[in-house]
Design an enzyme around this catalytic site. Structure first.
Site, PDB file in Angstrom:
ATOM      1  N   ASP A 133       1.164  -1.014   0.020  1.00 13.83           N
ATOM      2  CA  ASP A 133       0.015   0.225   0.146  1.00 13.83           C
ATOM      3  C   ASP A 133       1.120   1.605  -0.146  1.00 13.83           C
ATOM      4  O   ASP A 133       1.530   0.650   0.498  1.00 13.83           O
ATOM      5  CB  ASP A 133      -0.924  -0.327   1.446  1.00 13.83           C
ATOM      6  CG  ASP A 133      -2.477   0.661   1.037  1.00 13.83           C
ATOM      7  OD1 ASP A 133      -1.938   2.087   0.407  1.00 13.83           O
ATOM      8  OD2 ASP A 133      -3.225   0.282   1.044  1.00 13.83           O
ATOM      9  N   HIS A 200      -2.692   2.957  -4.600  1.00 15.86           N
ATOM     10  CA  HIS A 200      -2.200   2.589  -3.361  1.00 15.86           C
ATOM     11  C   HIS A 200      -0.720   1.817  -3.426  1.00 15.86           C
ATOM     12  O   HIS A 200      -0.407   1.057  -3.130  1.00 15.86           O
ATOM     13  CB  HIS A 200      -3.113   1.630  -2.898  1.00 15.86           C
ATOM     14  CG  HIS A 200      -4.354   2.025  -2.281  1.00 15.86           C
ATOM     15  ND1 HIS A 200      -4.369   3.157  -0.957  1.00 15.86           N
ATOM     16  CD2 HIS A 200      -5.529   2.111  -2.517  1.00 15.86           C
ATOM     17  CE1 HIS A 200      -5.732   3.289  -1.138  1.00 15.86           C
ATOM     18  NE2 HIS A 200      -6.478   2.745  -1.449  1.00 15.86           N
ATOM     19  N   GLU A 264      -9.501   2.689  -5.108  1.00 14.77           N
ATOM     20  CA  GLU A 264      -9.214   4.192  -5.184  1.00 14.77           C
ATOM     21  C   GLU A 264      -8.025   4.525  -6.016  1.00 14.77           C
ATOM     22  O   GLU A 264      -6.913   4.825  -5.336  1.00 14.77           O
ATOM     23  CB  GLU A 264      -9.006   4.173  -4.003  1.00 14.77           C
ATOM     24  CG  GLU A 264     -10.113   3.956  -2.788  1.00 14.77           C
ATOM     25  CD  GLU A 264     -10.031   3.846  -1.819  1.00 14.77           C
ATOM     26  OE1 GLU A 264     -10.823   4.037  -0.485  1.00 14.77           O
ATOM     27  OE2 GLU A 264      -8.657   3.192  -0.733  1.00 14.77           O
TER      28      GLU A 264
END
Ligand code: ZN
Length: 486
Positions: A133, A200, A264
């Site tokens: 991440d 990420h 995302e």
């Protein structure tokens, strides 16, 4: 007892008879007769408690294993004697999982083993291991050592506005990964690693700046949020790099699924990147959502050649080019309602609803009763759901004690729904079973909050939610959220 719903077992067995009389419960496997029965489903078992004689039948090792877990729970809940029982049991769903984020805060091998022991006891069979991440890259890749030596460490942590005051980091060597995979296999749990792309991705770019669109150096991120530092999918070298990474990952994890994230991923960098824009034009794609869809499709095909199924978060459906033949989709927050359409074309879903199965939030936001009440088949029908999964993200989880308290007993609700299906038993019966089984977690060194904290009242709920979000909902954070939702 003589009422299936009141059995202090989680998950609740699918079929139970009460022939009358009672049975002494012996120690682990003591004097229990195990008989193969090829007619039973792979994870199914039949367990008979008959006036002191205990027998179990199954078609495979997993079934015998689950019969033993049922016995362990019976001993914990009823002591050395319980009513005679005939349990015929098998799971509703093949995928019953839990996610642990080892990136935002690092948790190591010994801590994970305790969680895995508990998961097995409640008949969960998938460990979704979040390994990469923005805030840290946690899996050793031999070909690219900087991923962990640089991407695995950050100079500070400021999640929720709290300065932790120290550097933070760590990673799993390939030997440790193998150790966890084997530990899980012994408990009939398959491990799905999650290697996030294209978003990420800051920690990877920190290690190898050419992976990003700008080539600029950066450091792993120190706080929560969504960041624009995504993989440059217009760069052939960057995409080839990720395939090299996945080749090592596939060799480490023998299971069917590899999770590749896909959530995302802001489009800011792609819009400004000549390579990504050129790639989009060359492929004749309508927009950057389609560029992500096409990238995920390519990676999924690469994994399929290695005999793997790619799993992505539901945002990856926004590009419009993924079908059930490409990926299995994990639904956490489907704002654009794309999952029902995906399911209608034969796509399979793993259900991890943010409001019910995300356990990193306080009980005031997600009480046990709320998690228990969730219908994972809502809106798509049972045939489209291959599994359920409870998620424990760790932005705000700074200690293992807190992690354990947030995960348990809420993960029990996932275990019960995935195995027992619907309709649910009365919540008070489930809760009584949860209370009776807490000593098993105590034995594993997994702390839990007292039952009085599992379902806080309205006033306490509001207070908890406000205090939890106080440090996080900064103007900067809200701006990021808006960007992501565009
Ligand atoms: Zn680019």
């Amino acid at each position: 007892m003589s009422d299936r719903n009141k059995l202090k077992l989680i998950p609740l067995p699918r079929d139970v008879r009460f022939p009358g009389g009672s049975c002494a419960l012996k120690g682990e496997a003591d004097g229990i007769v195990f008989t193969p029965d090829p007619t039973l489903p792979p994870e199914g078992y039949v367990l008979k408690l008959d006036n002191g004689s205990i027998s179990a039948a199954a078609s495979a090792d997993a079934g015998f294993f689950y019969a033993k877990q049922t016995l362990r729970q019976l001993r914990a809940a009823y002591g050395d004697r319980c009513e005679n029982l005939v349990i015929r049991d098998a799971p509703k769903l093949p995928y019953r999982g839990f996610l642990v984020d080892c990136c935002r805060h690092f948790y190591g091998v010994e801590e994970l083993k305790r969680l895995i022991d508990a998961a097995a006891l409640f008949k969960l069979n998938r460990f979704h291991w979040h390994l990469t991440d923005d805030q840290g890259w946690r899996i050793e890749i031999k070909k690219y050592p900087l991923l962990t030596s640089v991407g695995g460490f950050r100079s500070g942590s400021h999640f929720g506005g709290v300065d932790e005051g120290t550097a933070h980091g760590g990673f799993f060597t390939q030997a440790e990964i193998k150790e966890i995979v084997a530990y899980c296999a012994d408990r009939h749990i398959e491990v799905l690693p999650e290697i996030e792309m294209p978003g990420h991705f800051t920690a990877a770019i920190a290690a190898y700046p050419f992976l990003g669109c700008t080539g600029e150096p950066m450091e792993p991120v120190q706080k929560e949020g969504i960041y624009p530092n995504v993989l440059c999918v217009g760069s052939e070298e960057a995409v080839a790099f990720m395939k090299d990474v996945l080749t090592e990952v596939c060799a480490l994890f023998p299971g069917r699924y590899i999770h590749i994230g896909g959530d995302e991923a802001p489009r800011t960098r792609w819009r400004a990147c000549p390579k990504c824009t050129e790639k989009m034009r060359e492929l004749g794609l309508a927009d950057y959502d389609a560029l992500q869809g096409r990238f995920i499709k390519e990676i999924a095909a690469f994994l399929r050649e290695k005999g793997k199924t790619a799993v992505t978060w539901n945002e990856s459906l926004q590009g419009g080019c993924l079908t059930g033949a490409d990926v299995t989709v994990q639904r956490w927050m489907d704002r654009k309602q794309l999952c029902p359409g995906f399911a209608a074309t034969g796509g399979m879903l793993i259900e991890s609803d943010f409001y019910h199965y995300y356990f990193d939030y306080p009980y005031g936001m997600t009480p046990l009763k709320k998690a228990f009440g969730w219908d994972p088949f809502r809106g798509v029908g049972e045939g489209a759901v291959t599994g359920v999964e409870g998620a424990l993200w760790t932005e705000y989880v700074r200690t293992f004690e807190d992690l354990s308290q947030k995960l348990f007993p809420r993960l029990f609700a996932v275990a019960e729904r995935g195995w027992s299906g619907l309709p649910p038993r009365p919540y008070r019966d489930f809760r009584a079973a949860a209370e009776a089984l807490i000593p098993l977690l105590d034995d594993l060194g997994l702390p839990t909050l007292p039952p009085s904290a599992w379902d806080p009242g309205a006033g306490a709920r509001l207070k908890q939610v406000i205090s939890f979000f106080k440090g996080s909902l900064t103007p900067d954070f809200l701006k990021q959220m808006r960007e992501n939702n565009k």
